[in-house]
Structures are given as C-alpha cells and as structure tokens.
Design an enzyme around this catalytic site. Structure first.
Site, short mmCIF file in Angstrom:
data_model
loop_
_atom_site.label_atom_id
_atom_site.label_comp_id
_atom_site.label_asym_id
_atom_site.label_seq_id
_atom_site.Cartn_x
_atom_site.Cartn_y
_atom_site.Cartn_z
N ASN A 186 -12.47 -1.21 -0.66
CA ASN A 186 -11.72 -1.89 0.40
C ASN A 186 -12.33 -1.54 1.75
OD1 ASN A 186 -9.16 -3.01 1.82
ND2 ASN A 186 -9.28 -0.91 2.57
N GLU A 187 -12.52 -2.53 2.58
CA GLU A 187 -13.07 -2.29 3.93
C GLU A 187 -14.20 -1.25 3.86
OE1 GLU A 187 -10.04 -1.80 6.98
OE2 GLU A 187 -9.34 -3.83 6.63
N GLU A 193 -5.97 -9.39 3.39
CA GLU A 193 -5.15 -8.74 4.41
C GLU A 193 -5.09 -9.66 5.61
OE1 GLU A 193 -5.79 -4.60 5.36
OE2 GLU A 193 -6.39 -4.17 3.29
N TYR A 220 -6.49 -9.53 11.19
CA TYR A 220 -5.16 -9.27 11.73
C TYR A 220 -5.02 -9.90 13.11
CZ TYR A 220 -4.13 -5.89 8.05
OH TYR A 220 -3.86 -5.30 6.83
N GLU A 243 0.84 -1.20 0.00
CA GLU A 243 0.00 0.00 0.00
C GLU A 243 0.88 1.25 0.00
OE1 GLU A 243 -2.76 -0.08 3.27
OE2 GLU A 243 -3.78 1.74 2.60
N GLN A 269 2.30 -6.24 5.21
CA GLN A 269 2.48 -5.84 3.85
C GLN A 269 3.92 -6.13 3.44
OE1 GLN A 269 1.14 -1.83 3.05
NE2 GLN A 269 -0.82 -2.14 4.06
#
Ligand code: AHR
Length: 496
Positions: free
Chosen positions: A172-173, A297, A240, A25, A346
């Site tokens: 995204n999200e 992610e 996450y 990103e 990432q």
C-alpha cells in the site's frame, strides 16, 4: 433551462458493484469500537461485530470491504492476529496514534465480518516490512483447500474450509508510508511477491492489485504499469480531497465559508481529470492491455475534530461531503468500462465515514444516504447521459471551474432507468429538461438529499439530513422537467 439527454440505446459497460466499496483500517476507532466491540461487550453484537453497524451497512449496500490498511497494512503481520485471542501478540500501531494493537481482530474476524455484511473481500498484504514468504503463506492460509502447513493451521483455528478472497493488494502506498520506494524498485518487488501468491483454486483467480500512484504522479503510473502489466489485474490510485490543499492545515469539517466550500468541490471534481490522465498513461504503455484502474482510497480529509486524538483522523461530515460523494460516484460510474473498484476512506469514525459511533450510539452521515441512494447503480448497465450546465468558479483555486450539475444514468435488466444528479452549487437551483431517447415514460419515482451545505447528523440530532421523496418534477411523454435545489442529490427512477 439545462438540457439533459439520456440514451438507453447507448449501453456503455456494466457498473461493477465494487465501485461502491469501502475501506476499514486498524486506525483510530474504525475497526475497534466502530465495527468490532468483542463478544463480551454490552453493545449488541454477533461474534463481536456491532449489530447496529452491520445492519446499517447491509441496508446501505456494501459490496466489498478493503482491510487491514492503509499504512497499517505494511506493518501488519498476519500471524499475530490468529489463534487464541488471549495469546495474540500485542503491537504498537506506529502510524496511527502509537496505541496498542491487541490483534483481537484478525483474519478470521475479518472474514466473519464480511460474511455478516454479505460483501466481497479485499485483503491488502504487507510488502513494506513483510516478506515474500509471509505473504505467500497468508494466501495459502486463506485460500488453500487441501493438506498443507497453512491450511492445517487455519483448520486448527476453526475454519475447516478456505475463505473466499476476491482481491489481494500487494503493498500500500509503496511510494510513501509503505516503504518510500521508487517505481522501478516497487514494480520489480511486485512481480516477485506476486509470483509466490498462488491461485490454489484455478477456477477462482484472486485479482491482484498493484500499488498505483498518489494523485497526479503520472511517472509512477507509467513505470509501474510497464513492470506489472502482465502480472496484475489493476493499479490502485489514491486521491484525497483537502479543502485547502495543505496537509498542515486542511480545513475544518464543519466550519467553512463559501470559498472553502467551492474549493472542496473543485478539488473533489479534479478526480475526473486524474482518472482520465492515468488511464491515458496506462493505455499508452499497454495499448491492448487488460490492466484496470481502481481508486481504493478516496474522500474528504479535514483537520480532526477539536479535542480528539490527532492520530485517529476522526472528522464530522456534512452536506458538503454528501455532494463530494455524489459527484465522485457519478464520475466513477462514467468510467465503469475501466474502473473495477473504488473504496471510500473509511467506513466508520475515520475520514469521510458513512457511520459515526459514540459508545452504544450510532449516526448515519449524509454520505451514508448517498451510497444508499445510489445502490441500484451497482451491477446495472451504464447508459449514455449528457447534461448541459453552468460552471462555478473556485476563487481559492485561481478561479478554476467545475460544473454545477454532474450526473450519471444506468439501466437494470427490466429496462428501468436510474439517474442520479448532483447540484454542486451551495446557493443556486437548476431547472432541467430531460429527454430520454426512444422512450415512452410510464411512471417516475424520485428522491432527494438536500440542505444547507453545513447540515449534518450528530448524536443530538441524528436525522437532520436524510433521504425524502422528491416531487418537484413534471412527467413528460419522453422525459421530465425538474428543479434541482441547491446543494442536493436527486435520483430519478423512470419506468417505461
Ligand atoms: O486512510 C488513511 C491513510 O491514508 C491510509 O492509511 C493511507 O494509505 C493513506 O495515506
């Protein structure tokens, strides 16, 4: 002695190579400094891309790269990142540190990076602050091979031929930084945006990714699956691992005790439950549907390294992260029939990175070595594997348990078997006896990544953690016995 059965006759699915994917990103020092230094940099580069980083990623095996975000994707306006660099618009990266984004890395640079890496492409487009027209024109710009306003613009900017776009993320999200939407609203928006993103080359369908749930939000999955099931190829899950489970104090990347170690592993292992539950929910809404799951992610998320910009999400990486990566990839392998892609967050200098840089210096993290070790699983056939294991309790998670041994196995077209085993215990080794059904073992090669769970590579000691040959096993006629050390990842390559 734990029993381990591998059944090469049980061929389950092809492990999509994209399960080993990455995510970069415009965040902190990931793209700028970490990957792209510009043509005029003293750091050796090809067309602005760092040679050391590109070479390391190629060696590791990077099958697909997601870009430009993340939260950044929903405030990215692609036309700002094309044309003469000196004339490109500058913007504020409001999500990540409020720094100036000069747009010197844009669409052409991304496809050039993927060309150098030899990897497939995944562009995440803007729903949150963009428009249908903007997304539609980006797809036309990237993929139309004919005469049209966007194709002409692309040619004017130096690319006569269209780019090869494999995946397109539509927002995204969208439940959070991508617009704080409700699932009903997003599901409708998805259909609208998707309608105007054409497959200009009918032989190359661009796989459409709809924004999926945050961790355990099964309601989102239910509603969005129902809305997009005929219009999307996959739904994206984000999860996450935070050792403490708290966003305001996530825990340190390098300083942790045994309970926090166990809690990290326990929370990483939770991804198996999440995947099973989301797949079951999707299945209930689309009993014979084709919508797949991706996890675009995932990884550990700690407090930033002391003294670094809190908006840059820079963290160190230890053997604990190697264990998280290894067990997660084994879990993804085991769901290869339904998961078509996953992208660790990432690639460089942000969250659970495989590479860290400091000026011209570069370090490969323990997670890097796991991805490299698992490389052969890419596009192999997942085969049946069953291991017995003790369970470990996580005190910080109300004594929730996770297995000490987590494994997966695959085979290539020559019949060679690859099995990767993670010993999640920070203190205890495990004896295993492996039997491979209907197999006469000819030879075995094995390798290991191991150490104390705090071990790391840094700019002073770059090679503390690395892969070495593993010899603590005994070949049997139809398998092997071995002692898998505490806090280790071992790969067995079995030739018949
Ligand atoms: O990876 C960092 C951020 O985490 C991404 O931008 C966002 O999608 C997620 O919340």
């Amino acid at each position: 002695m734990e029993k381990y059965l591998i059944n090469p006759n049980e061929k389950i699915a092809t492990i999509n190579k994209d399960i080993y994917g990455h995510f970069s990103e415009h965040l902190g020092r990931c793209i700028y400094e970490g990957i792209y230094v510009g043509e005029d940099s003293k750091i050796p580069n090809v067309n602005g891309m760092r040679c050391d980083v590109v070479n390391a990623l190629r060696e590791m095996g990077i099958p697909v790269l997601r870009w430009p975000g993340g939260c950044f994707a929903d405030e990215y306006h692609w036309k700002d990142g094309i044309g003469k660099k000196s004339e490109r618009k500058k913007m504020i990266n409001t999500h990540w540190g409020g720094v100036v984004e000069d747009n010197s890395f844009g669409t052409h640079e991304y496809f050039e990076l993927c060309r150098q890496l030899g990897c497939d492409t995944y562009v995440n487009a803007n729903v949150g602050s963009g428009s249908v027209k903007e997304m539609s024109e980006w797809v036309e710009y990237m993929t139309f091979d004919g005469v049209s306003p966007m194709a002409e613009l692309r040619k004017k900017n130096g690319s006569e031929k269209p780019f090869n776009l494999k995946y397109l993320g539509v927002g995204n999200e969208s439940w959070g930084c991508g617009g704080n939407m409700d699932p009903e609203y997003y599901g409708c928006l998805y259909k609208q945006y998707n309608t105007f993103c054409r497959d200009y080359d009918s032989s190359k369908h661009i796989k459409r990714i709809a924004c999926g749930p945050n961790a355990g939000d099964y309601h989102w999955t239910k509603v969005v699956t129902d809305k997009v099931k005929r219009y999307a190829d996959a739904l994206s899950l984000h999860y996450y691992t935070l050792p403490t489970g708290k966003w305001d104090h996530k825990g340190s990347a390098t300083v942790f005790d045994k309970n926090e170690y166990n809690s990290t592993i326990c929370k990483a292992y939770y991804i198996d439950e999440l995947i099973k539950n989301h797949l079951a929910m999707m299945q209930s809404v689309q009993p014979n549907g084709n919508l797949k799951l991706i996890v675009d992610e995932w990884g550990t998320w700690y407090d930033v390294e002391p003294g670094t910009n809190p908006g840059f999400l820079y963290q160190q990486s230890t053997m604990r992260d190697a264990i998280v990566a290894a067990l997660t990839l084994n879990i993804f392998n085991k769901h290869a029939d339904k998961i078509i892609m996953a992208n660790i967050a990432q690639t460089v200098n942000v969250l659970q990175s495989v590479i860290l840089t400091d000026g011209e210096k570069m370090v490969k993290t323990p997670t890097y070595y796991v991805f490299k070790m698992y490389k052969e699983h890419q596009n192999n056939t997942l085969i049946g594997s069953y291991i017995t294991s003790e369970n470990i309790e996580s005190k910080n998670d109300r004594n929730k348990q996770f297995p000490q041994l987590i494994e997966s196995a695959s085979t290539d077209e020559n019949g060679t078997i690859y099995s990767t085993i993670t010993n999640t215990s920070s203190v205890k080794s495990a004896k295993i006896k492996c039997q491979i059904a209907d197999t006469r073992v000819d030879s075995i090669y094995a390798e290991i990544i191991s150490g104390d769970c705090h071990d790391k590579n840094d700019f002073v000691n770059q090679n503390k953690v690395k892969t070495v040959e593993f010899t603590d096993y005994k070949k049997l006629k139809d398998g092997f016995t071995a002692v898998i050390p505490a806090c280790s990842v071992v790969k067995f390559v079995v030739n018949k």
